[in-house]
Design a protein around this motif. Sequence first.
Motif, PDB file in Angstrom:
ATOM      1  N   SER A   1     -59.231   6.523  20.082  1.00  0.00           N
ATOM      2  CA  SER A   1     -57.801   6.751  19.933  1.00  0.00           C
ATOM      3  C   SER A   1     -57.134   6.820  21.293  1.00  0.00           C
ATOM      4  O   SER A   1     -57.660   7.416  22.229  1.00  0.00           O
ATOM      5  CB  SER A   1     -57.550   8.058  19.179  1.00  0.00           C
ATOM      6  N   SER A   2     -55.960   6.226  21.392  1.00  0.00           N
ATOM      7  CA  SER A   2     -55.180   6.312  22.621  1.00  0.00           C
ATOM      8  C   SER A   2     -54.044   7.319  22.493  1.00  0.00           C
ATOM      9  O   SER A   2     -53.207   7.435  23.384  1.00  0.00           O
ATOM     10  CB  SER A   2     -54.598   4.936  22.967  1.00  0.00           C
ATOM     11  N   ALA A   3     -53.997   8.032  21.383  1.00  0.00           N
ATOM     12  CA  ALA A   3     -52.946   9.026  21.163  1.00  0.00           C
ATOM     13  C   ALA A   3     -53.129  10.209  22.112  1.00  0.00           C
ATOM     14  O   ALA A   3     -54.256  10.512  22.529  1.00  0.00           O
ATOM     15  CB  ALA A   3     -52.982   9.507  19.716  1.00  0.00           C
ATOM     16  N   PRO A   4     -52.050  10.912  22.451  1.00  0.00           N
ATOM     17  CA  PRO A   4     -52.156  12.119  23.293  1.00  0.00           C
ATOM     18  C   PRO A   4     -52.680  13.292  22.474  1.00  0.00           C
ATOM     19  O   PRO A   4     -51.956  14.237  22.156  1.00  0.00           O
ATOM     20  CB  PRO A   4     -50.715  12.344  23.762  1.00  0.00           C
ATOM     21  N   TYR A   5     -53.943  13.220  22.142  1.00  0.00           N
ATOM     22  CA  TYR A   5     -54.541  14.161  21.179  1.00  0.00           C
ATOM     23  C   TYR A   5     -55.974  14.435  21.585  1.00  0.00           C
ATOM     24  O   TYR A   5     -56.723  13.508  21.909  1.00  0.00           O
ATOM     25  CB  TYR A   5     -54.502  13.528  19.790  1.00  0.00           C
ATOM     26  N   ARG A   6     -56.371  15.701  21.559  1.00  0.00           N
ATOM     27  CA  ARG A   6     -57.746  16.059  21.909  1.00  0.00           C
ATOM     28  C   ARG A   6     -58.246  17.202  21.021  1.00  0.00           C
ATOM     29  O   ARG A   6     -57.453  17.988  20.494  1.00  0.00           O
ATOM     30  CB  ARG A   6     -57.844  16.495  23.372  1.00  0.00           C
ATOM     31  N   LEU A   7     -59.558  17.288  20.899  1.00  0.00           N
ATOM     32  CA  LEU A   7     -60.218  18.387  20.200  1.00  0.00           C
ATOM     33  C   LEU A   7     -61.232  19.038  21.133  1.00  0.00           C
ATOM     34  O   LEU A   7     -61.921  18.345  21.878  1.00  0.00           O
ATOM     35  CB  LEU A   7     -60.959  17.882  18.963  1.00  0.00           C
ATOM     36  N   PHE A   8     -61.296  20.373  21.078  1.00  0.00           N
ATOM     37  CA  PHE A   8     -62.296  21.094  21.856  1.00  0.00           C
ATOM     38  C   PHE A   8     -62.966  22.156  20.996  1.00  0.00           C
ATOM     39  O   PHE A   8     -62.297  22.846  20.208  1.00  0.00           O
ATOM     40  CB  PHE A   8     -61.670  21.814  23.058  1.00  0.00           C
ATOM     41  N   ASN A   9     -64.279  22.291  21.156  1.00  0.00           N
ATOM     42  CA  ASN A   9     -64.959  23.490  20.677  1.00  0.00           C
ATOM     43  C   ASN A   9     -64.615  24.627  21.622  1.00  0.00           C
ATOM     44  O   ASN A   9     -64.509  24.431  22.837  1.00  0.00           O
ATOM     45  CB  ASN A   9     -66.481  23.309  20.696  1.00  0.00           C
ATOM     46  N   ILE A  10     -64.492  25.837  21.082  1.00  0.00           N
ATOM     47  CA  ILE A  10     -64.354  27.006  21.927  1.00  0.00           C
ATOM     48  C   ILE A  10     -65.189  28.132  21.314  1.00  0.00           C
ATOM     49  O   ILE A  10     -64.829  28.723  20.301  1.00  0.00           O
ATOM     50  CB  ILE A  10     -62.872  27.392  22.134  1.00  0.00           C
ATOM     51  N   GLY A  11     -66.352  28.321  21.916  1.00  0.00           N
ATOM     52  CA  GLY A  11     -67.296  29.292  21.389  1.00  0.00           C
ATOM     53  C   GLY A  11     -68.350  29.615  22.429  1.00  0.00           C
ATOM     54  O   GLY A  11     -68.498  28.909  23.432  1.00  0.00           O
ATOM     55  N   ASN A  12     -69.084  30.684  22.198  1.00  0.00           N
ATOM     56  CA  ASN A  12     -70.162  31.082  23.099  1.00  0.00           C
ATOM     57  C   ASN A  12     -71.371  30.177  22.869  1.00  0.00           C
ATOM     58  O   ASN A  12     -71.799  29.978  21.727  1.00  0.00           O
ATOM     59  CB  ASN A  12     -70.538  32.545  22.857  1.00  0.00           C
ATOM     60  N   GLU A  13     -71.907  29.629  23.946  1.00  0.00           N
ATOM     61  CA  GLU A  13     -73.021  28.682  23.822  1.00  0.00           C
ATOM     62  C   GLU A  13     -74.351  29.349  23.472  1.00  0.00           C
ATOM     63  O   GLU A  13     -75.331  28.663  23.204  1.00  0.00           O
ATOM     64  CB  GLU A  13     -73.189  27.903  25.133  1.00  0.00           C
TER      65      GLU A  13
END
Length: 347
Positions: A264-276
Amino acid sequence: MVPSETLRLSSPRPVLVTGTAGFIGSHVAHRLLDLGWRVVGLDNLNDYYDVNLKKARLERLTCREGYEHVHADLVDRDAIQGLFERSRPGHVVHLAAQAGVRYAATNPHVYVASNVVGFLHVLEGCRQHPVEHLVFASTSSVYGANTSMPFSETQSAEHPLTLYAATKKADEMMAHSYAHLYGIPSTGLRFFTVYGPWGRPDMALFLFTRAMLAGEPIPVFNHGRHKRSFTYIDDIVEGVVRIMTLPPGSDPSWRGDRPDPASSSAPYRLFNIGNEQPVELLDYIRVLETCLGRQAQMEMLPLQPGDVPDTEADVSALEDAIGCKPVVPVEAGVKRFVEWYREYYRC
C-alpha cells in the motif's frame, strides 16, 4: 528516537482523545497535558463497568488546565460531527471502544455500534476537518488463530476468534481505505494485554487482586499455562504519544514508514505495542501473591472459547520508529498496581 522537544511542541490546535474516562485514554490525556498540549476529551461514561471509577479518572483530568471534556457517544453522528466542527483538532487519538472480549458474546450489537459505526464517525470527522494524524487503538486479538510467534505486523490477521477482534480488524481496514481515498495520515496500534494503576475492573489483574484480598478463589483458565505479553500502562502511553508526533511520511528513514506488506502507498501504518517478554499466567499470579503477601486460591479451568493460548509481541518496527519499546517488567508493574489499588480502595 523522537526528540523530547518534539513531544513538547504545543500545537495551536488541540488533540482530540476519545475514551478519556477509560483506562488508557485517561493516562494518555494526562501525558499530553504534561507535555503542554491542549486536550479535548470525549467519553460517554457507559456502565460496562463501575462508572464511579470512570468518574474518578475524569475528575483528575477536568481540574487540569488545558483540558476540555465533552460528554457524548461515538454512535451519535451529529454529536461527533459537531465536536469536530467546534474543536478542529490537529491530532486525533481514538481510544474509545466497547472493550471486553467475552462481553461481545451476549451484546454483539453494542460492539458493532461502538467499534465500527462509532469509528466511522471519527473517520468522517477527520475527512471533513483534516487532521495531521489519526492514531487509533487496535488489539493483539486480531491475530486470532495465528500460531506463529512472535506476532508480527507482517503476518496474517485474517482469522479473528472473537467479535471484538473482528470489529478491531474492521477498524484497521476502514482506516486504510480512508487513508487511501482521502489522504488521512493514520496509524493503528495493536495493544498487548495492558495493565497498571487505574486499570479496568474486568481485567485479570484487577479481578485477581479483588478476589485474593477478599479470600475468594480466582478462576485460572487453561490451568494457567498460557502466556501473555503483559504491557505496563506507562510503556503504552509513551508509545502512543511518540507515534502521534510521527505521522506516516514525516520521516522516510525509519522502517515503519515503508509501504505495508500489501504494498500500500497510503499514509497508513500498523504497529504492535507490547512487552516482548511474555509471561506465563501462573508466574503472573505468583508475582501478585508476592505483592499482596497472600496466596491465591486457584480454580483451574479449561481454555475459554475465543481465547488464544499465547501472545508474544514483535515490536521491532515500533522500536525502529520511535527509538524505544515497552520494558517495564511485571514485577515492577504489578507492584505499582497493587499500591494504587490499596490506596484507591483503602484496603
